[in-house]
Design an enzyme around this catalytic site. Structure first.
Site, PDB file in Angstrom:
ATOM      1  N   GLY A   1      -1.776  87.090  87.803  1.00  0.00           N
ATOM      2  CA  GLY A   1      -1.027  86.113  86.774  1.00  0.00           C
ATOM      3  C   GLY A   1       0.202  85.450  87.316  1.00  0.00           C
ATOM      4  O   GLY A   1       0.388  84.280  87.096  1.00  0.00           O
TER       5      GLY A   1
ATOM      6  N   ASN B   1       3.156  87.958  75.391  1.00  0.00           N
ATOM      7  CA  ASN B   1       2.882  89.376  75.795  1.00  0.00           C
ATOM      8  C   ASN B   1       3.500  90.597  74.928  1.00  0.00           C
ATOM      9  O   ASN B   1       2.917  91.605  74.767  1.00  0.00           O
ATOM     10  CB  ASN B   1       3.267  89.719  77.064  1.00  0.00           C
TER      11      ASN B   1
ATOM     12  N   GLN C   1      -2.380  86.620  78.523  1.00  0.00           N
ATOM     13  CA  GLN C   1      -2.579  87.596  77.345  1.00  0.00           C
ATOM     14  C   GLN C   1      -3.694  87.046  76.319  1.00  0.00           C
ATOM     15  O   GLN C   1      -4.389  87.870  75.672  1.00  0.00           O
ATOM     16  CB  GLN C   1      -1.315  87.827  76.292  1.00  0.00           C
TER      17      GLN C   1
ATOM     18  N   SER D   1      -5.617  86.394  84.176  1.00  0.00           N
ATOM     19  CA  SER D   1      -5.293  87.652  85.136  1.00  0.00           C
ATOM     20  C   SER D   1      -6.561  88.575  84.714  1.00  0.00           C
ATOM     21  O   SER D   1      -6.717  88.759  83.606  1.00  0.00           O
ATOM     22  CB  SER D   1      -4.020  88.357  85.226  1.00  0.00           C
ATOM     23  N   GLY D   2      -7.244  89.243  85.849  1.00  0.00           N
ATOM     24  CA  GLY D   2      -8.370  90.161  85.353  1.00  0.00           C
ATOM     25  C   GLY D   2      -8.002  91.244  85.105  1.00  0.00           C
ATOM     26  O   GLY D   2      -8.842  91.767  84.110  1.00  0.00           O
ATOM     27  N   HIS D   3      -6.824  91.919  85.245  1.00  0.00           N
ATOM     28  CA  HIS D   3      -6.772  93.357  84.474  1.00  0.00           C
ATOM     29  C   HIS D   3      -6.371  93.302  83.150  1.00  0.00           C
ATOM     30  O   HIS D   3      -6.124  94.474  82.447  1.00  0.00           O
ATOM     31  CB  HIS D   3      -5.638  94.003  85.232  1.00  0.00           C
TER      32      HIS D   3
ATOM     33  N   THR E   1      -8.387  85.337 103.097  1.00  0.00           N
ATOM     34  CA  THR E   1      -9.807  85.544 102.823  1.00  0.00           C
ATOM     35  C   THR E   1     -10.144  86.161 101.360  1.00  0.00           C
ATOM     36  O   THR E   1      -8.977  86.961 100.809  1.00  0.00           O
ATOM     37  CB  THR E   1     -10.100  86.840 103.792  1.00  0.00           C
TER      38      THR E   1
ATOM     39  N   CYS F   1       6.195  94.803  82.940  1.00  0.00           N
ATOM     40  CA  CYS F   1       6.975  94.319  84.022  1.00  0.00           C
ATOM     41  C   CYS F   1       8.434  94.519  83.997  1.00  0.00           C
ATOM     42  O   CYS F   1       9.249  94.493  84.852  1.00  0.00           O
ATOM     43  CB  CYS F   1       6.804  92.725  84.408  1.00  0.00           C
TER      44      CYS F   1
END
Length: 386
Positions: free
Chosen positions: A70, A150, A178, A198-200, A236, A325
């Site tokens: 993110g 968030n 979020q 964001s994936g997590h 990559t 964070c």
């Protein structure tokens, strides 16, 4: 046994997501840019995941670009779109309650000659349409307002705000880290030109994210290198992470409605019980449909959130005082103070976020411990009788 109640900070990778990822660490390990079979297999997996994420957002596959998460997506949206449209002007608009991935980026943009307007929010964390309308200028190139906060879970009226920006020919980005996978998103209905995720945060792996960029919107690269991501993001591809984000997106799309009903019911019941059973307990942020289903942010009169979090952690419950964070920060939450809370009120607030694996029993046990901890902290802070 420890109970995790900080799903806004991160989510566990779902077992089905992990299963989908595993072959791409060992069996299908080729570089997607390679022309032989090893590369063709991973390239197909990347293409499939791109389509799965696009479906979650109501977008087209060619509008999805992979990032490391993110923060990179937010940085790229702001810096890349502003740079590509610099001939129009050097003014950007955001809000006081954005994630630091946005706020620190606009701080940097100031040092590079951009003029930044930071919009206020009301007591519930909402940006008003009038404040945005009044802030727009002829040299405004980009507006960035988060979809859902968030810390307090407030869901912004993004469709209305983007329409106001577009009426003045200004592009609109939203940080949906979020929101994505937790509430329905249709980028066309929202009218956004760029969107970060964001994936997590949606039961996928860490270290992978995506940026939606509407077809036709100019954006300059943030990461230079090879020709990956159609020449706009070198490096990559993180194939296992991309596959995981795709799998998590499919799960979210199929399970969101049922999951949201369950979480909203647990959330509202907990907030109601806390307000009734704990004196001096207050909800921070919006209520009902204006709030993320799994977000509970409470403040307790006369309580230090730091003391409360320590007690809860010892008792086996993981909650937070705000953004992961800034967990080590001693300053009060910038979100809560922007909403009008005093420093003392902000420092007496805790964020409880529930998710896919939260049970009613876990919340009941936590509620009992919360009541006990608040009571004991208040008793300990009273001056001794003389």
């Amino acid at each position: 046994m420890a109970v995790y109640l900080d799903y806004a900070a991160t989510t566990p990778t779902d077992s089905k997501v992990l299963t989908a990822m595993q072959p791409f660490f060992t069996e299908c390990f080729g570089n997607p840019s390679s022309v032989y079979s090893f590369g063709r297999k991973t390239k197909q997996a990347v293409l499939k995941a791109r389509g799965e994420i696009a479906e979650l957002l109501g977008a087209s596959s060619e509008e999805i670009f992979f990032t490391s998460g993110g923060s990179e997506s937010d940085n790229w949206a702001l810096l890349g779109i502003a740079a590509a449209n610099a001939e129009k002007g050097h003014h950007v608009i955001t809000s006081e309650i954005e994630h630091h991935a946005v706020l620190h980026t606009v701080d940097y943009m100031r040092s590079q000659g951009f003029d930044v307007t930071v919009l206020p929010v009301d007591r519930y964390g909402f940006v008003s349409a009038d404040s945005l309308r009044n802030a727009l200028r002829d040299d405004t190139v980009l507006v960035s307002i988060m979809m859902a906060n968030n810390e307090v879970g407030t869901i912004q009226p993004v469709a209305e705000l983007s329409e106001i920006a577009h009426a003045r020919g200004v592009l609109f980005h939203t940080d949906a880290v979020q929101a994505a996978g937790h509430i329905p998103i249709d980028v066309h209905a929202l009218g956004v030109d760029a969107l970060s995720l964001s994936g997590h945060k949606l039961y996928g792996p860490k270290g992978i994210g995506a940026l939606y960029v509407r077809k036709g919107v100019d954006i300059k690269p943030l990461v230079y290198g090879g020709g990956q991501e159609r020449g706009l993001r070198g490096g990559t591809e993180n194939v296992p992470g991309i596959v995981g984000l795709g799998a998590a997106s499919v799960m979210a799309l199929h399970e969101m409605d049922d999951e949201n009903r369950r979480l909203a019911s647990l959330r509202d019941e907990f907030i109601s019980c806390a307000a009734e059973a704990i004196e001096g307990c207050h909800l921070n942020g919006a209520s009902g449909e204006g709030r993320l289903p799994g977000n509970i942010n409470l403040r307790f009169d006369g309580i230090s959130s730091e003391s409360l979090l320590i007690r809860l952690d010892i008792a086996g419950f993981a909650v937070s005082a705000g953004s992961a964070c800034s967990a080590g920060a001693v300053e009060p939450s910038h979100v809560l103070t922007a909403m009008g809370l005093s420093e003392a009120e902000a420092k007496s607030s805790v964020r409880i976020t529930i998710g896919r694996y939260t049970t009613k029993k876990e919340l009941h046990d936590f509620f009992e411990e919360l009541k006990k901890s608040v009571r004991e902290i208040r008793l300990a802070s009273k001056p001794e009788n003389t």
